[in-house]
Design a protein around this motif. Structure first.
Motif, PDB file in Angstrom:
ATOM      1  N   GLY A 141       0.845  -1.218  -0.252  1.00 17.56           N
ATOM      2  CA  GLY A 141       0.067   0.136  -0.126  1.00 17.56           C
ATOM      3  C   GLY A 141       0.830   1.400   0.062  1.00 17.56           C
ATOM      4  N   LYS A 142       2.055   1.218   0.780  1.00 18.94           N
ATOM      5  CA  LYS A 142       2.645   2.410   1.101  1.00 18.94           C
ATOM      6  C   LYS A 142       3.654   2.643  -0.470  1.00 18.94           C
ATOM      7  CE  LYS A 142       5.284   3.221   4.542  1.00 18.94           C
ATOM      8  NZ  LYS A 142       6.257   3.383   5.448  1.00 18.94           N
ATOM      9  N   PHE A 143       3.870   1.595  -1.104  1.00 20.25           N
ATOM     10  CA  PHE A 143       4.399   1.650  -2.556  1.00 20.25           C
ATOM     11  C   PHE A 143       3.478   2.192  -3.437  1.00 20.25           C
ATOM     12  CE2 PHE A 143       4.837   0.259  -6.761  1.00 20.25           C
ATOM     13  CZ  PHE A 143       6.107   0.589  -7.091  1.00 20.25           C
ATOM     14  N   LEU A 144       2.456   1.940  -3.648  1.00 23.35           N
ATOM     15  CA  LEU A 144       1.188   2.293  -4.448  1.00 23.35           C
ATOM     16  C   LEU A 144       1.041   3.879  -4.143  1.00 23.35           C
ATOM     17  CD1 LEU A 144      -0.460   1.257  -6.612  1.00 23.35           C
ATOM     18  CD2 LEU A 144      -2.135   0.671  -4.853  1.00 23.35           C
ATOM     19  N   LYS A 200      -0.692  12.644  -8.331  1.00 23.17           N
ATOM     20  CA  LYS A 200      -2.097  12.461  -7.892  1.00 23.17           C
ATOM     21  C   LYS A 200      -2.178  12.877  -6.481  1.00 23.17           C
ATOM     22  CE  LYS A 200      -2.778  10.096 -11.606  1.00 23.17           C
ATOM     23  NZ  LYS A 200      -3.879  10.155 -12.668  1.00 23.17           N
ATOM     24  N   GLN A 201      -3.418  12.997  -6.106  1.00 26.89           N
ATOM     25  CA  GLN A 201      -3.960  13.100  -4.663  1.00 26.89           C
ATOM     26  C   GLN A 201      -4.195  11.775  -3.976  1.00 26.89           C
ATOM     27  OE1 GLN A 201      -4.750  16.326  -3.431  1.00 26.89           O
ATOM     28  NE2 GLN A 201      -3.437  16.885  -5.227  1.00 26.89           N
ATOM     29  N   ILE A 202      -3.541  11.583  -2.891  1.00 30.74           N
ATOM     30  CA  ILE A 202      -3.339   9.938  -2.343  1.00 30.74           C
ATOM     31  C   ILE A 202      -3.806  10.171  -0.836  1.00 30.74           C
ATOM     32  CG2 ILE A 202      -2.011   9.434  -4.047  1.00 30.74           C
ATOM     33  CD1 ILE A 202      -0.465   9.731  -0.553  1.00 30.74           C
ATOM     34  N   SER A 203      -4.284   8.970  -0.487  1.00 28.67           N
ATOM     35  CA  SER A 203      -4.478   8.610   0.973  1.00 28.67           C
ATOM     36  C   SER A 203      -4.118   7.347   1.210  1.00 28.67           C
ATOM     37  CB  SER A 203      -5.838   8.684   1.169  1.00 28.67           C
ATOM     38  OG  SER A 203      -6.159   8.262   2.574  1.00 28.67           O
ATOM     39  N   TRP A 204      -3.315   7.236   2.221  1.00 25.80           N
ATOM     40  CA  TRP A 204      -2.663   5.913   2.752  1.00 25.80           C
ATOM     41  C   TRP A 204      -3.346   5.541   4.123  1.00 25.80           C
ATOM     42  CZ3 TRP A 204       1.561   4.622   6.173  1.00 25.80           C
ATOM     43  CH2 TRP A 204       1.698   3.308   6.184  1.00 25.80           C
ATOM     44  N   LEU A 205      -4.261   4.621   4.414  1.00 25.87           N
ATOM     45  CA  LEU A 205      -4.547   4.246   5.851  1.00 25.87           C
ATOM     46  C   LEU A 205      -4.501   3.039   6.251  1.00 25.87           C
ATOM     47  CD1 LEU A 205      -6.020   5.638   8.310  1.00 25.87           C
ATOM     48  CD2 LEU A 205      -8.066   4.901   7.028  1.00 25.87           C
ATOM     49  N   SER A 221      -5.766   0.761   3.214  1.00 25.64           N
ATOM     50  CA  SER A 221      -6.643   1.534   2.256  1.00 25.64           C
ATOM     51  C   SER A 221      -5.739   2.540   1.373  1.00 25.64           C
ATOM     52  CB  SER A 221      -7.663   2.229   2.780  1.00 25.64           C
ATOM     53  OG  SER A 221      -8.652   1.246   3.682  1.00 25.64           O
ATOM     54  N   VAL A 222      -5.927   2.485   0.189  1.00 27.14           N
ATOM     55  CA  VAL A 222      -5.132   3.551  -0.495  1.00 27.14           C
ATOM     56  C   VAL A 222      -6.052   4.175  -1.522  1.00 27.14           C
ATOM     57  CG1 VAL A 222      -3.172   3.872  -2.331  1.00 27.14           C
ATOM     58  CG2 VAL A 222      -2.913   2.117  -0.418  1.00 27.14           C
ATOM     59  N   ILE A 223      -6.334   5.527  -1.608  1.00 25.73           N
ATOM     60  CA  ILE A 223      -6.912   6.249  -2.558  1.00 25.73           C
ATOM     61  C   ILE A 223      -6.124   6.982  -3.332  1.00 25.73           C
ATOM     62  CG2 ILE A 223      -8.869   7.922  -2.862  1.00 25.73           C
ATOM     63  CD1 ILE A 223      -9.800   7.310   0.032  1.00 25.73           C
ATOM     64  N   ILE A 224      -6.153   6.777  -4.817  1.00 27.97           N
ATOM     65  CA  ILE A 224      -5.364   7.613  -5.656  1.00 27.97           C
ATOM     66  C   ILE A 224      -6.457   8.462  -6.443  1.00 27.97           C
ATOM     67  CG2 ILE A 224      -3.660   7.425  -7.459  1.00 27.97           C
ATOM     68  CD1 ILE A 224      -2.786   4.721  -6.429  1.00 27.97           C
ATOM     69  N   SER A 225      -6.394   9.706  -6.596  1.00 28.09           N
ATOM     70  CA  SER A 225      -7.322  10.452  -7.460  1.00 28.09           C
ATOM     71  C   SER A 225      -6.595  11.777  -8.164  1.00 28.09           C
ATOM     72  CB  SER A 225      -8.247  10.944  -6.270  1.00 28.09           C
ATOM     73  OG  SER A 225      -9.210  11.731  -6.952  1.00 28.09           O
ATOM     74  N   ASP A 226      -7.550  12.094  -9.013  1.00 29.75           N
ATOM     75  CA  ASP A 226      -7.291  13.465  -9.714  1.00 29.75           C
ATOM     76  C   ASP A 226      -7.653  14.526  -8.798  1.00 29.75           C
ATOM     77  OD1 ASP A 226      -5.899  12.085 -11.762  1.00 29.75           O
ATOM     78  OD2 ASP A 226      -7.788  11.936 -12.961  1.00 29.75           O
ATOM     79  N   GLU A 227      -8.524  14.130  -7.919  1.00 32.61           N
ATOM     80  CA  GLU A 227      -9.376  15.134  -7.078  1.00 32.61           C
ATOM     81  C   GLU A 227      -8.613  15.226  -5.743  1.00 32.61           C
ATOM     82  OE1 GLU A 227     -11.407  17.396  -8.480  1.00 32.61           O
ATOM     83  OE2 GLU A 227     -11.225  16.550 -10.649  1.00 32.61           O
ATOM     84  N   PRO A 228      -9.030  16.153  -4.783  1.00 29.79           N
ATOM     85  CA  PRO A 228      -8.529  16.194  -3.363  1.00 29.79           C
ATOM     86  C   PRO A 228      -9.270  14.859  -2.693  1.00 29.79           C
ATOM     87  CG  PRO A 228      -8.952  18.572  -4.158  1.00 29.79           C
ATOM     88  CD  PRO A 228      -9.269  17.502  -5.367  1.00 29.79           C
ATOM     89  N   VAL A 229      -8.724  14.207  -1.998  1.00 28.03           N
ATOM     90  CA  VAL A 229      -9.436  12.918  -1.422  1.00 28.03           C
ATOM     91  C   VAL A 229     -10.002  13.574  -0.022  1.00 28.03           C
ATOM     92  CG1 VAL A 229      -8.995  10.872  -0.074  1.00 28.03           C
ATOM     93  CG2 VAL A 229      -7.606  11.544  -2.207  1.00 28.03           C
ATOM     94  N   GLY A 230     -11.215  13.467   0.173  1.00 31.14           N
ATOM     95  CA  GLY A 230     -12.277  14.099   1.304  1.00 31.14           C
ATOM     96  C   GLY A 230     -12.219  13.086   2.459  1.00 31.14           C
ATOM     97  N   SER A 231     -12.013  11.770   2.284  1.00 36.85           N
ATOM     98  CA  SER A 231     -11.954  10.742   3.535  1.00 36.85           C
ATOM     99  C   SER A 231     -11.200   9.840   2.931  1.00 36.85           C
ATOM    100  CB  SER A 231     -13.288  10.292   3.864  1.00 36.85           C
ATOM    101  OG  SER A 231     -13.279   9.394   4.776  1.00 36.85           O
ATOM    102  N   PRO A 232     -10.054   9.150   4.125  1.00 31.72           N
ATOM    103  CA  PRO A 232      -9.237   7.998   3.793  1.00 31.72           C
ATOM    104  C   PRO A 232      -9.837   6.979   3.773  1.00 31.72           C
ATOM    105  CG  PRO A 232      -8.908   8.857   5.808  1.00 31.72           C
ATOM    106  CD  PRO A 232      -9.875   9.906   5.260  1.00 31.72           C
TER     107      PRO A 232
END
Length: 178
Positions: free
Chosen positions: A19-22, A31-36, A51-62
């Motif tokens: 997950g951390k690598f991703l 990209k905007q990312i979140s790693w939880l 949980s990993v979120i990769i987005s073009d938009e700001p991430v609202g919640s992880p």
């Protein structure tokens, strides 16, 4: 475009590392990312997920409640998280350790014998990166270029000799045909 990814398995399978690598790969692609990360008290052998979120938009919640992609490294993880996968999502199953098929017909399931492939390649601890390579290929969440740049962020200088084998594991999974 937003990709919500859940990686789950036993502690010690490299779930958090994958997950951390991703996350770093997404970050390097601007990209905007979140790693939880989440893990039980028994780091090795207990449950772990990331949980990993990769987005073009700001991430609202992880929080990833309905992942677009699930990597299940063990049966308890598949049992727990398969029902939550978004319709049309993709599930990546380590078929060496999980002997059942996906129960849903509204998702795409990929069966990768990652643990066996890692053992056969002489890299028994890198099943996580093999299955991650396949996930990257099938989802396009991040590009498959400049992998070494992201690897340098997650592999410490003390363990620099592990960079090439991690890249090899990603390539093995990326090129796997099921």
């Amino acid at each position: 475009m937003t990709n919500q990814i859940l990686i789950a398995g036993f502690g010690g399978q490299g779930v958090l590392f994958a997950g951390k690598f991703l996350a770093y790969k997404g970050l390097l692609e601007e990209k905007q990312i979140s790693w939880l990360p989440s893990y039980g008290p028994e780091m090795r052998g207990g449950t772990a997920n990331c949980s990993v979120i990769i987005s073009d938009e700001p991430v609202g919640s992880p929080i990833v409640s309905n992942p677009d992609a699930l990597i299940a490294m063990n049966l308890p993880s598949l049992d727990k998280y398969e029902p939550a996968v978004a319709p049309g999502g993709k599930v990546f199953i380590d078929s060496t350790l999980i002997d059942r098929k996906a129960l849903r017909d509204d998702i795409d399931a990929y069966y990768i014998p990652a643990t066996k492939m890692a053992a056969d390649a002489g890299i028994p601890t890198l099943a996580n990166m093999i299955i991650l390579g396949k996930m990257i290929k099938e989802t396009g969440a991040v590009s498959f270029e400049n992998l070494l740049d992201a690897m340098k962020k997650v592999v410490s200088a003390k363990h620099a000799e592990l960079m090439d084998v991690n890249i090899k594991a990603l390539e093995t999974g990326y090129n796997y045909q099921d």
